[in-house]
Design a protein around this motif. Structure first.
Motif, mmCIF file in Angstrom:
data_model
loop_
_atom_site.group_PDB
_atom_site.id
_atom_site.type_symbol
_atom_site.label_atom_id
_atom_site.label_comp_id
_atom_site.label_asym_id
_atom_site.label_seq_id
_atom_site.Cartn_x
_atom_site.Cartn_y
_atom_site.Cartn_z
ATOM 1 N N PHE A 129 40.314 -0.628 -50.967
ATOM 2 C CA PHE A 129 40.209 -1.785 -50.360
ATOM 3 C C PHE A 129 39.960 -1.350 -48.789
ATOM 4 O O PHE A 129 40.614 -0.410 -48.365
ATOM 5 C CB PHE A 129 41.287 -2.814 -50.460
ATOM 6 C CG PHE A 129 41.329 -4.120 -49.636
ATOM 7 C CD1 PHE A 129 40.652 -5.198 -50.465
ATOM 8 C CD2 PHE A 129 41.836 -4.290 -48.244
ATOM 9 C CE1 PHE A 129 40.527 -6.277 -49.852
ATOM 10 C CE2 PHE A 129 41.589 -5.416 -47.915
ATOM 11 C CZ PHE A 129 41.087 -6.470 -48.457
ATOM 12 N N PRO A 130 39.168 -2.023 -47.996
ATOM 13 C CA PRO A 130 38.394 -3.141 -48.320
ATOM 14 C C PRO A 130 37.232 -2.734 -49.322
ATOM 15 O O PRO A 130 36.826 -1.521 -49.287
ATOM 16 C CB PRO A 130 37.768 -3.288 -46.732
ATOM 17 C CG PRO A 130 37.728 -2.346 -46.125
ATOM 18 C CD PRO A 130 39.018 -1.601 -46.446
ATOM 19 N N PHE A 131 36.900 -3.651 -50.135
ATOM 20 C CA PHE A 131 35.914 -3.716 -50.951
ATOM 21 C C PHE A 131 34.345 -3.288 -50.345
ATOM 22 O O PHE A 131 34.137 -3.604 -49.225
ATOM 23 C CB PHE A 131 35.739 -4.818 -51.980
ATOM 24 C CG PHE A 131 36.966 -5.335 -52.648
ATOM 25 C CD1 PHE A 131 37.514 -4.275 -53.576
ATOM 26 C CD2 PHE A 131 37.368 -6.205 -52.474
ATOM 27 C CE1 PHE A 131 38.700 -4.511 -54.334
ATOM 28 C CE2 PHE A 131 38.717 -6.440 -52.871
ATOM 29 C CZ PHE A 131 39.251 -5.773 -54.012
ATOM 30 N N LYS A 132 33.782 -2.370 -50.978
ATOM 31 C CA LYS A 132 32.363 -1.812 -50.467
ATOM 32 C C LYS A 132 31.209 -1.973 -51.808
ATOM 33 O O LYS A 132 31.571 -2.298 -53.019
ATOM 34 C CB LYS A 132 32.162 -0.271 -50.225
ATOM 35 C CG LYS A 132 33.157 -0.254 -48.876
ATOM 36 C CD LYS A 132 33.350 1.369 -48.578
ATOM 37 C CE LYS A 132 34.213 1.577 -47.542
ATOM 38 N NZ LYS A 132 34.239 2.881 -46.958
ATOM 39 N N TYR A 133 30.284 -2.023 -51.326
ATOM 40 C CA TYR A 133 28.968 -2.190 -52.299
ATOM 41 C C TYR A 133 28.154 -0.923 -52.137
ATOM 42 O O TYR A 133 27.787 -0.448 -51.069
ATOM 43 C CB TYR A 133 28.152 -3.505 -52.137
ATOM 44 C CG TYR A 133 26.911 -3.648 -52.864
ATOM 45 C CD1 TYR A 133 27.230 -3.839 -54.308
ATOM 46 C CD2 TYR A 133 25.618 -3.301 -52.588
ATOM 47 C CE1 TYR A 133 26.016 -4.124 -55.263
ATOM 48 C CE2 TYR A 133 24.725 -3.266 -53.531
ATOM 49 C CZ TYR A 133 24.884 -3.611 -54.779
ATOM 50 O OH TYR A 133 23.612 -3.818 -55.666
ATOM 51 N N PRO A 134 27.817 -0.270 -53.453
ATOM 52 C CA PRO A 134 28.208 -0.727 -55.010
ATOM 53 C C PRO A 134 29.645 -0.407 -54.930
ATOM 54 O O PRO A 134 30.271 0.479 -54.499
ATOM 55 C CB PRO A 134 27.353 -0.199 -55.556
ATOM 56 C CG PRO A 134 26.943 1.254 -54.673
ATOM 57 C CD PRO A 134 26.924 0.691 -53.289
ATOM 58 N N LEU A 135 30.349 -1.123 -55.930
ATOM 59 C CA LEU A 135 31.893 -0.775 -56.469
ATOM 60 C C LEU A 135 31.655 0.553 -57.043
ATOM 61 O O LEU A 135 30.803 0.681 -58.162
ATOM 62 C CB LEU A 135 32.278 -1.894 -57.262
ATOM 63 C CG LEU A 135 32.358 -3.287 -56.724
ATOM 64 C CD1 LEU A 135 32.904 -4.328 -57.663
ATOM 65 C CD2 LEU A 135 33.330 -3.286 -55.628
ATOM 66 N N THR A 136 32.494 1.533 -56.722
ATOM 67 C CA THR A 136 32.641 2.813 -57.375
ATOM 68 C C THR A 136 34.029 3.216 -57.770
ATOM 69 O O THR A 136 35.213 2.875 -56.684
ATOM 70 C CB THR A 136 32.121 3.959 -56.239
ATOM 71 O OG1 THR A 136 30.847 3.663 -55.876
ATOM 72 C CG2 THR A 136 32.102 5.245 -56.953
ATOM 73 N N LEU A 137 34.378 3.325 -58.690
ATOM 74 C CA LEU A 137 35.575 3.766 -59.401
ATOM 75 C C LEU A 137 36.285 4.863 -58.460
ATOM 76 O O LEU A 137 35.660 5.966 -58.599
ATOM 77 C CB LEU A 137 35.639 4.008 -60.783
ATOM 78 C CG LEU A 137 37.031 4.115 -61.299
ATOM 79 C CD1 LEU A 137 37.618 2.738 -61.381
ATOM 80 C CD2 LEU A 137 37.031 4.679 -63.030
ATOM 81 N N GLN A 138 37.746 4.799 -58.055
ATOM 82 C CA GLN A 138 38.237 5.761 -57.295
ATOM 83 C C GLN A 138 38.712 6.920 -58.289
ATOM 84 O O GLN A 138 39.042 6.476 -59.403
ATOM 85 C CB GLN A 138 39.371 5.227 -56.293
ATOM 86 C CG GLN A 138 39.085 4.412 -55.362
ATOM 87 C CD GLN A 138 40.291 3.944 -54.738
ATOM 88 O OE1 GLN A 138 40.354 4.196 -53.480
ATOM 89 N NE2 GLN A 138 41.199 3.295 -55.314
ATOM 90 N N ASP A 139 39.028 8.197 -57.573
ATOM 91 C CA ASP A 139 39.218 9.193 -58.627
ATOM 92 C C ASP A 139 40.635 8.876 -59.081
ATOM 93 O O ASP A 139 41.146 9.285 -60.314
ATOM 94 C CB ASP A 139 39.047 10.414 -57.918
ATOM 95 C CG ASP A 139 37.689 10.891 -57.706
ATOM 96 O OD1 ASP A 139 36.558 10.392 -58.249
ATOM 97 O OD2 ASP A 139 37.549 11.606 -56.790
ATOM 98 N N ASN A 140 41.568 8.144 -58.028
ATOM 99 C CA ASN A 140 43.074 8.015 -58.642
ATOM 100 C C ASN A 140 43.155 6.775 -59.110
ATOM 101 O O ASN A 140 44.249 6.124 -59.097
ATOM 102 C CB ASN A 140 43.861 8.265 -57.189
ATOM 103 C CG ASN A 140 43.357 7.493 -56.165
ATOM 104 O OD1 ASN A 140 42.470 6.706 -56.037
ATOM 105 N ND2 ASN A 140 44.188 7.269 -55.040
ATOM 106 N N ALA A 141 42.179 6.188 -59.691
ATOM 107 C CA ALA A 141 42.286 4.818 -60.235
ATOM 108 C C ALA A 141 43.333 4.747 -61.527
ATOM 109 O O ALA A 141 43.101 5.562 -61.921
ATOM 110 C CB ALA A 141 40.924 4.385 -60.690
ATOM 111 N N PRO A 142 44.124 3.837 -61.723
ATOM 112 C CA PRO A 142 45.065 3.776 -62.684
ATOM 113 C C PRO A 142 44.187 3.657 -63.965
ATOM 114 O O PRO A 142 43.013 3.420 -64.193
ATOM 115 C CB PRO A 142 45.665 2.206 -62.763
ATOM 116 C CG PRO A 142 45.621 2.175 -61.422
ATOM 117 C CD PRO A 142 44.228 2.658 -60.726
ATOM 118 N N VAL A 143 44.964 4.269 -65.199
ATOM 119 C CA VAL A 143 44.293 4.206 -66.359
ATOM 120 C C VAL A 143 43.823 2.988 -66.882
ATOM 121 O O VAL A 143 44.650 1.926 -66.657
ATOM 122 C CB VAL A 143 45.182 4.783 -67.378
ATOM 123 C CG1 VAL A 143 44.629 4.986 -68.804
ATOM 124 C CG2 VAL A 143 45.509 6.372 -67.189
ATOM 125 N N GLY A 144 42.636 2.710 -67.361
ATOM 126 C CA GLY A 144 42.010 1.477 -67.667
ATOM 127 C C GLY A 144 41.792 0.361 -66.611
ATOM 128 O O GLY A 144 41.735 -0.715 -66.885
#
Length: 292
Positions: A129-144
């Motif tokens: 956040f803040p959100f950007k375009y295109p949406l890209t999954l972060q490396d440290n995103a939670p499982v699922g």
């Protein structure tokens, strides 16, 4: 022993997420519109909006949500002098159930607002956040994270479909005839202002000439132009001043008189305040461009 399976059918499925946004707009913000081939969900977290979807106009108040179907032209602006905060989600969903959301403005219940807040939190965990375009999954995103976001958004839509206290129509609606009336009023104000560049102008005089209340005149004009009436009048006078200077038919004293300024000094101060340069500096810049 053979076990019988129960198929877990899906009545509504989000195939793709295109954008997520949390906007904090100014109180005079106007979005001039767009259309696209996917669904859009717009939630007013703070303030009030006037929202157009094709030829329909809606008042969308704080705590309410509106949907725009694919290929629907839509635009909006802030209302009532309040700076709005807005959540926008766009997504692909081919489910037949989505048709019920067409032309819908829905005031959310507490549970649904909490669900929407969780969608934004999940999106921030997944994409940052803040959100950007295109949406890209972060490396440290939670499982699922992506699946959880999809499920939460589908849950919100299903919760809304289960409710029987909204009809699928707008909460309040301004008909095209009313829009035409407002457009005509705005055009009338602008025409009178253009005819009065060299004369004193007041809101009381305009209201009398157009047979309209001061509150309606101010509100309609602000919504349609983004200016107050007197700010727009100042804009027209300054634009005319530039034109007269470029034409070189009149000197500054004569231009000041033509535009209703009491003295050339008052005119010069107003011009410099508006354009950050004096009339003579502007005249010299124009002459410089001509020589080039």
């Amino acid at each position: 022993m053979r076990y019988r399976r129960t198929a877990l059918t899906t009545m509504l499925s989000i195939e793709n997420l295109i954008t997520m946004h949390y906007f904090e707009f100014g109180k005079y913000f106007r979005f001039r519109g767009e259309s696209h081939d996917f669904w859009e969900l717009l939630y007013v977290d703070k303030g009030d909006l006037e929202v157009w979807g094709d030829e329909r106009c809606y008042r969308v108040s704080q705590g309410s949500i509106i949907f725009h179907k694919p290929n629907e032209f839509h635009k909006f602006h802030a209302e009532n002098g309040k700076a709005p905060n807005v959540i926008v989600l766009t997504f692909d969903c081919a489910s037949e159930a989505m048709k019920r959301f067409e032309n819908a403005v829905i005031l959310l219940h507490d549970e649904e607002r909490e669900q929407l807040a969780k969608i934004i939190e999940e999106g921030a965990d997944a994409f940052g956040f803040p959100f950007k375009y295109p949406l890209t999954l972060q490396d440290n995103a939670p499982v699922g994270a992506i699946q959880m976001l999809k499920l939460r958004l589908e849950m919100l839509l299903i919760q809304l479909l289960r409710r029987d206290d909204w009809s699928g129509g707008p909460a309040r609606r301004t008909l095209p005839a009313k829009k035409e009336e407002y457009d005509e009023l705005t055009r009338g104000v602008i025409e009178l202002l253009k005819q009065s560049l060299g004369s004193p102008v007041s809101l009381d005089w305009l209201c009398g000439a157009l047979n309209v209340s001061k509150t309606r005149l101010k509100d309609v004009f602000k919504q349609h132009t983004g200016y107050t009436v007197m700010d727009y009048f100042a804009k027209l006078r300054m634009e005319q001043a530039k034109l007269l200077i470029r034409e070189s038919t009149y000197n500054f004293t004569e231009i000041a008189a033509l535009l209703g300024f009491s003295t050339v000094h008052v005119f010069s101060k107003a011009f410099k305040r508006y354009y950050q340069m004096s009339p003579s500096e502007y005249a010299n810049s124009v002459r410089g461009l001509v020589r080039v």
